[in-house]
Design an enzyme around this catalytic site. Structure first.
Site, PDB file in Angstrom:
ATOM      1  N   SER A 149       0.867  -1.188   0.000  1.00 42.58           N
ATOM      2  CA  SER A 149       0.000   0.000   0.000  1.00 42.58           C
ATOM      3  C   SER A 149       0.899   1.233   0.000  1.00 42.58           C
ATOM      4  CB  SER A 149      -0.864  -0.016   1.273  1.00 42.58           C
ATOM      5  OG  SER A 149      -1.321   1.275   1.585  1.00 42.58           O
ATOM      6  N   TYR A 162      -1.975  -1.249  10.288  1.00 41.62           N
ATOM      7  CA  TYR A 162      -2.085  -1.430   8.837  1.00 41.62           C
ATOM      8  C   TYR A 162      -0.817  -0.967   8.127  1.00 41.62           C
ATOM      9  CZ  TYR A 162      -4.073  -1.352   4.132  1.00 41.62           C
ATOM     10  OH  TYR A 162      -4.312  -1.583   2.791  1.00 41.62           O
TER      11      TYR A 162
HETATM   12  N1  NAP Z   1      -8.712  -0.810  -1.354  1.00 41.26           N
HETATM   13  C1  NAP Z   1      -7.690  -0.016  -1.096  1.00 41.26           C
HETATM   14  O1  NAP Z   1      -7.835   1.230  -1.009  1.00 41.26           O
HETATM   15  C2  NAP Z   1      -6.318  -0.582  -0.915  1.00 41.26           C
HETATM   16  C3  NAP Z   1      -5.220   0.297  -0.892  1.00 41.26           C
HETATM   17  C4  NAP Z   1      -3.950  -0.227  -0.700  1.00 41.26           C
HETATM   18  C5  NAP Z   1      -3.777  -1.583  -0.516  1.00 41.26           C
HETATM   19  N2  NAP Z   1      -4.852  -2.418  -0.538  1.00 41.26           N
HETATM   20  C6  NAP Z   1      -4.625  -3.839  -0.288  1.00 41.26           C
HETATM   21  O2  NAP Z   1      -5.178  -4.602  -1.331  1.00 41.26           O
HETATM   22  C7  NAP Z   1      -5.435  -5.922  -0.848  1.00 41.26           C
HETATM   23  C8  NAP Z   1      -6.810  -6.359  -1.333  1.00 41.26           C
HETATM   24  O3  NAP Z   1      -7.792  -5.571  -0.681  1.00 41.26           O
HETATM   25  P1  NAP Z   1      -9.080  -5.002  -1.436  1.00 41.26           P
HETATM   26  O4  NAP Z   1      -8.970  -3.545  -1.442  1.00 41.26           O
HETATM   27  O5  NAP Z   1      -9.298  -5.707  -2.704  1.00 41.26           O
HETATM   28  O6  NAP Z   1     -10.219  -5.340  -0.365  1.00 41.26           O
HETATM   29  P2  NAP Z   1     -11.303  -6.518  -0.316  1.00 41.26           P
HETATM   30  O7  NAP Z   1     -12.219  -6.425  -1.479  1.00 41.26           O
HETATM   31  O8  NAP Z   1     -11.880  -6.465   1.046  1.00 41.26           O
HETATM   32  O9  NAP Z   1     -10.425  -7.834  -0.505  1.00 41.26           O
HETATM   33  C9  NAP Z   1      -9.687  -8.402   0.551  1.00 41.26           C
HETATM   34  C10 NAP Z   1      -9.598  -9.889   0.310  1.00 41.26           C
HETATM   35  O10 NAP Z   1      -8.827 -10.472   1.366  1.00 41.26           O
HETATM   36  C11 NAP Z   1      -9.556 -11.568   1.890  1.00 41.26           C
HETATM   37  N3  NAP Z   1      -9.315 -11.797   3.301  1.00 41.26           N
HETATM   38  C12 NAP Z   1      -9.435 -10.913   4.318  1.00 41.26           C
HETATM   39  N4  NAP Z   1      -9.184 -11.520   5.496  1.00 41.26           N
HETATM   40  C13 NAP Z   1      -8.888 -12.820   5.193  1.00 41.26           C
HETATM   41  C14 NAP Z   1      -8.557 -13.947   5.963  1.00 41.26           C
HETATM   42  N5  NAP Z   1      -8.466 -13.881   7.289  1.00 41.26           N
HETATM   43  N6  NAP Z   1      -8.341 -15.121   5.324  1.00 41.26           N
HETATM   44  C15 NAP Z   1      -8.456 -15.210   3.991  1.00 41.26           C
HETATM   45  N7  NAP Z   1      -8.775 -14.174   3.200  1.00 41.26           N
HETATM   46  C16 NAP Z   1      -8.987 -12.993   3.799  1.00 41.26           C
HETATM   47  C17 NAP Z   1     -10.997 -11.185   1.698  1.00 41.26           C
HETATM   48  O11 NAP Z   1     -11.787 -12.342   1.732  1.00 41.26           O
HETATM   49  P3  NAP Z   1     -13.190 -12.305   2.532  1.00 41.26           P
HETATM   50  O12 NAP Z   1     -13.993 -11.259   1.844  1.00 41.26           O
HETATM   51  O13 NAP Z   1     -13.676 -13.686   2.376  1.00 41.26           O
HETATM   52  O14 NAP Z   1     -12.839 -11.927   3.952  1.00 41.26           O
HETATM   53  C18 NAP Z   1     -10.955 -10.537   0.316  1.00 41.26           C
HETATM   54  O15 NAP Z   1     -11.025 -11.517  -0.691  1.00 41.26           O
HETATM   55  C19 NAP Z   1      -5.311  -5.860   0.678  1.00 41.26           C
HETATM   56  O16 NAP Z   1      -4.090  -6.422   1.060  1.00 41.26           O
HETATM   57  C20 NAP Z   1      -5.322  -4.364   0.958  1.00 41.26           C
HETATM   58  O17 NAP Z   1      -4.620  -4.048   2.126  1.00 41.26           O
HETATM   59  C21 NAP Z   1      -6.114  -1.946  -0.738  1.00 41.26           C
END
Ligand code: NAP
Length: 279
Positions: A149, A162
């Site tokens: 991130s 985080y």
């Molecule tokens: N969105 C942003 O602004 C942003 C910015 C920078 C970095 N990121 C990073 O991008 C990555 C993906 O996030 P996203 O934005 O796409 O959010 P998201 O749609 O909430 O996706 C997160 C994924 O991680 C899975 N996950 C969470 N806890 C878990 C666990 N205990 N075991 C297995 N799977 C788990 C979730 O599955 P479930 O739904 O089944 O829990 C979901 O598939 C993350 O690492 C996040 O930190 C996001």
């Protein structure tokens, strides 16, 4: 030089994507399936994971194995490796993407949630990378993509766990990259800024509006940028000009200003109901 598998041609192998049932992970899985990769998708909710598997098999005709595993368990990496071996999947690409977010002062955080975050963002991806680095090194090909991130570059109050865990991933990826380069294995760190996904589900942020206004990026655009960077063997990818400008601005902002804003910021709310409001 890119191999046929890098270009997603007929020789495409298999990819393991964590957090693949929604957001950036699902879009990465879609892009890889479109390039012909077989998939092992890992997440902790069976229903959306099954739906993703059905969609990707139907649309792209690739083999998709959904694994329902809580990656916040200390033994998660071991469980994943055991299941991958049982499937006989020959993984060429590991995407360490799963993550979650909570806001609030670290002192107010639920210890169980804090522990889950550290395990999910640090322990599990490190051990998965360790296991697959060994396999890819032996094959002398492949990629490991870490989803970090932009918060890994500038630490803000309210997201202590985080941003520190995302910073760890950034550092781990950089070291691993140097170690694996002589063996032809690539490591890339994807560092998105605000992206319209379910990550903000618990925060009440107006995600769809933010996406429409261009304040948040589209998950598909982030996934595509990350994979382009990975196949081009780049070290780091910060997708979007707006994101890069925002990071530059954050890096140029003196800590004093951040601390002043923090004192009056309405967004620093307690992580759990019943805990105190920030002063
Ligand atoms: N969105 C942003 O602004 C942003 C910015 C920078 C970095 N990121 C990073 O991008 C990555 C993906 O996030 P996203 O934005 O796409 O959010 P998201 O749609 O909430 O996706 C997160 C994924 O991680 C899975 N996950 C969470 N806890 C878990 C666990 N205990 N075991 C297995 N799977 C788990 C979730 O599955 P479930 O739904 O089944 O829990 C979901 O598939 C993350 O690492 C996040 O930190 C996001």
């Amino acid at each position: 030089m890119s191999s046929p598998a890098d270009r997603g041609g007929a020789a495409a192998g298999s990819a393991l994507v964590t957090g693949a049932c929604s957001g950036i992970g699902l879009e990465i899985a879609r892009e890889l399936a479109a390039r012909g990769y077989g998939l092992v998708l890992v997440s902790n909710r069976a229903e959306p994971l099954q739906a993703a598997a059905v969609e990707l098999r139907g649309r792209h005709g690739v083999a998709v194995h959904p694994l329902v595993i809580d990656l916040a368990r200390p033994d998660a990496a071991q469980l994943v490796c055991g299941r991958v071996d049982a499937l006989g999947a020959d993984v060429d690409i590991l995407v360490n993407n799963a993550g979650f977010l909570f806001y609030g002062e670290a002192a107010d955080a639920d210890p169980a949630r804090a522990a889950a975050m550290v395990t999910l963002h640090v322990l599990t991806p490190s051990l998965l990378a360790t296991a697959f680095a060994k396999r890819l090194r032996a094959k002398r090909r492949g990629h490991i993509l870490f989803v970090s991130s932009i918060s890994a570059w500038r630490f803000f109050p309210g997201i202590a766990h985080y941003s520190a865990t995302k910073s760890y991933l950034r550092g781990f990826a950089a070291s691993l990259r140097s170690e694996l380069a002589p063996y032809g294995v690539n490591v890339t760190c994807l560092a998105p800024g605000a992206t319209a996904t379910g990550l903000y589900a618990q925060t009440g942020a107006p995600v769809e509006l933010a996406r429409k206004l261009g304040v948040m990026m589209d998950a598909r655009a982030v996934a595509r940028a990350g994979l382009r960077a990975m196949f081009a063997r780049r070290a780091v990818c910060i997708p979007g000009i707006g994101t890069r400008l925002m990071l530059l601005l954050a890096l140029l902002t003196p800590q004093l200003v951040i601390d002043l804003v923090r004192r009056h910021g309405p967004w620093l709310r307690p992580a759990e109901p019943g805990t105190r409001q920030p002063t």
